[in-house]
Design an enzyme around this catalytic site. Structure first.
Site, PDB file in Angstrom:
ATOM      1  N   GLU A 184       0.792  -1.227   0.000  1.00 56.19           N
ATOM      2  CA  GLU A 184       0.000   0.000   0.000  1.00 56.19           C
ATOM      3  C   GLU A 184       0.830   1.287   0.000  1.00 56.19           C
ATOM      4  OE1 GLU A 184      -3.023   0.051   3.008  1.00 56.19           O
ATOM      5  OE2 GLU A 184      -3.855  -1.877   2.431  1.00 56.19           O
ATOM      6  N   GLU A 191      -5.150  -8.780   1.317  1.00 53.92           N
ATOM      7  CA  GLU A 191      -5.740  -8.429   2.615  1.00 53.92           C
ATOM      8  C   GLU A 191      -7.227  -8.185   2.441  1.00 53.92           C
ATOM      9  OE1 GLU A 191      -4.092  -5.083   4.774  1.00 53.92           O
ATOM     10  OE2 GLU A 191      -2.056  -5.758   4.341  1.00 53.92           O
TER      11      GLU A 191
HETATM   12  C1  FCB Z   1      -4.223  -2.057   5.718  1.00 51.13           C
HETATM   13  C2  FCB Z   1      -2.824  -2.381   6.183  1.00 51.13           C
HETATM   14  C3  FCB Z   1      -2.765  -3.410   7.270  1.00 51.13           C
HETATM   15  C4  FCB Z   1      -3.891  -3.237   8.265  1.00 51.13           C
HETATM   16  C5  FCB Z   1      -5.217  -3.115   7.570  1.00 51.13           C
HETATM   17  C6  FCB Z   1      -6.393  -2.992   8.491  1.00 51.13           C
HETATM   18  O1  FCB Z   1      -4.252  -0.785   5.158  1.00 51.13           O
HETATM   19  O2  FCB Z   1      -2.048  -2.845   5.111  1.00 51.13           O
HETATM   20  O3  FCB Z   1      -1.513  -3.363   7.870  1.00 51.13           O
HETATM   21  O4  FCB Z   1      -3.613  -2.164   9.072  1.00 51.13           O
HETATM   22  O5  FCB Z   1      -5.192  -2.018   6.707  1.00 51.13           O
END
Ligand code: FCB
Length: 453
Positions: free
Chosen positions: A170, A353
């Site tokens: 990110e 994620e």
């Molecule tokens: C993302 C991050 C991760 C975590 C989630 C909830 O942006 O990559 O580390 O904090 O959000």
């Protein structure tokens, strides 16, 4: 207890699809005395930066408990584990290699391999060594070169034992939240700096790619980006335009340069003094082919016009998570099909994620987090729909294995499928973890039977 279920013939049930759980170094490792301080250590020490005034010095004590954590991962029946490497645990301030720190990750990857779990490594999940921030951090192009050197050290040590290397996690957060909005470490608030950090991060990605390919020729190499569909707050032309600009600024800004070698046209809308400095040849370095795109997805965002620019409108209507994020699974299908429509066929995708924070409660050693099971069901169905609509999704990682240090939110947000008691460090598999475990184990059994026939 609710179950995880998918349409019977879903591609997600095939043996080729990869399921895993994800974590990141600063959020779980602890053992801060065995690495260099990072920008997040510094940030945590500053008054008012972290909601509960906490830090990452101990976190989930993962460096101490990693063998148990690996057993826990294996017990879930997953194919893969995504974790990140702490740069400052590998390279010291004087440039030498911390062999013990590096060995921690080698041992981890070996232990996973012994259990048949593939390792998906992220090289940078926001914990920049403070010694580099002291020299300008991501505002200094030199950091991009330092990153490539660090990536080379890691790839030399882990090589093809790792299934996939993601350069960055990110960059939107490491640039926008960190140098432009000032809510993540190092807490800088300046548009030009945000744009420069974004560019230098992308350059770091591009410079690291050939090093990774050289030392891990059989692994896949790519980057992890976060996407959120940007919706207008109203039907007015001004709000629709604001949402389109937000989409270009938050979503396209990171993917488009990699896939096409150009920043979105929105760049032209920035005042000259706000644009990043781009050296000749940078865009070629940034736009070399990637083997996969990691996608992090949590929610959608709503924008309204503000002085010919955009401003986000926080959601108020339920269902919301404790982060205040709207639960909006269809946004995942929407944003990926939309990006594919705009940019052409996307590289193979791993959802690296996806998950949610809820107000979990431990009752008789159980956490009945039905809402999280619903969240996973909704989003797995959205992944299924992506594939139906022609987006090539090859895997899915739940965020997160463990409750952990949630950045500026400290320990107030529980994203784990495993509950962590931060006093005793006891881990309890939540009902969502049980549901996922049942789903993953059953799926494994089925694919094994199918393969045996
Ligand atoms: C993302 C991050 C991760 C975590 C989630 C909830 O942006 O990559 O580390 O904090 O959000």
């Amino acid at each position: 207890m609710k179950k995880i279920s998918l349409p019977e013939h879903s591609e997600l049930l095939s043996s080729e699809f990869i399921f895993g759980v994800a974590t990141s170094s600063f959020q779980i490792e602890g053992a801060a005395d065995q690495r260099e301080p990072s920008i997040w250590d510094t940030f945590c020490q500053q008054q008012g930066r972290i909601k509960d005034g906490s830090d990452g010095l101990v976190a989930c004590e993962h460096v101490l408990r990693w063998r148990d954590d690996v057993d826990l991962i294996a017990s879930l029946g997953v194919d893969a584990y995504r974790f990140s490497i702490a740069w400052g645990r590998v390279i010291r301030a004087n440039g030498s290699i911390n062999e013990e720190g590096l060995a921690f990750y080698v041992n981890l990857v070996d232990a996973l391999a012994a259990l048949g779990i593939s390792a998906h490594v992220t090289l940078y999940h926001w914990d920049l060594p403070q010694y580099l921030e002291d020299k300008g951090g991501w505002l200094n192009r030199e950091t991009a070169h330092k990153f490539a050197e660090y990536a080379e050290v890691v790839a030399q040590a882990l090589g093809d034992k790792v299934a996939s290397y993601a350069t960055l996690n990110e960059p939107f957060c490491s640039a926008y939240l960190s140098y432009e909005a000032g809510i993540h470490a190092p807490g800088v608030k300046d548009r030009k700096k945000g744009r420069q950090a974004a560019h230098n991060l992308l350059l770091a990605h591009g410079l690291a790619m050939p090093k990774l390919r050289k030392h891990a020729p059989n692994a896949e190499h790519g980057i992890v980006l976060n996407f959120s569909p940007c919706h207008p707050a109203s039907d007015s032309a001004a709000d629709r335009n604001a949402a389109a600009m937000a989409h270009a600024y938050h979503n396209l800004w990171y993917l488009q340069p990699i896939l096409t070698g150009n920043y979105p046209d929105l760049l032209e809308r920035l005042a000259a003094h706000e644009r990043p400095e781009v050296a000749p040849g940078d865009m070629q370095i940034i736009s070399q082919p990637i083997d996969f795109l990691g996608v992090n997805y949590y929610t959608r965002t709503v924008f309204r016009d503000k002085n010919d620019w955009f401003s986000d409108v926080p959601p108020t209507e339920p269902p919301l998570t404790t982060m205040g994020w709207e639960i909006y699974p269809e946004g995942l299908t929407e944003v990926l099909t939309d990006l594919q429509h705009t940019l052409g066929k996307l590289p193979p995708i791993y959802i690296t994620e996806n998950g949610a924070a809820f107000p979990d409660e431990v009752v008789n050693n159980r956490v009945h987090d039905e809402a999280r099971i619903d969240y996973y069901n909704g989003h797995l169905l959205a992944v299924h729909r992506c594939i139906e609509k022609g987006v090539e999704v090859r895997g899915y990682f739940a965020w997160s294995l463990l409750d952990n240090f949630e950045w500026a939110e400290g320990y107030t947000q529980r994203f784990g499928i495993v509950h962590v008691d931060f006093d005793s460090q006891q881990r309890i598999l939540k009902d969502s973890g049980r549901a996922l475990r049942q789903f993953w184990q059953t799926r494994k059994l089925h694919t094994q039977v199918a393969e045996a026939l």
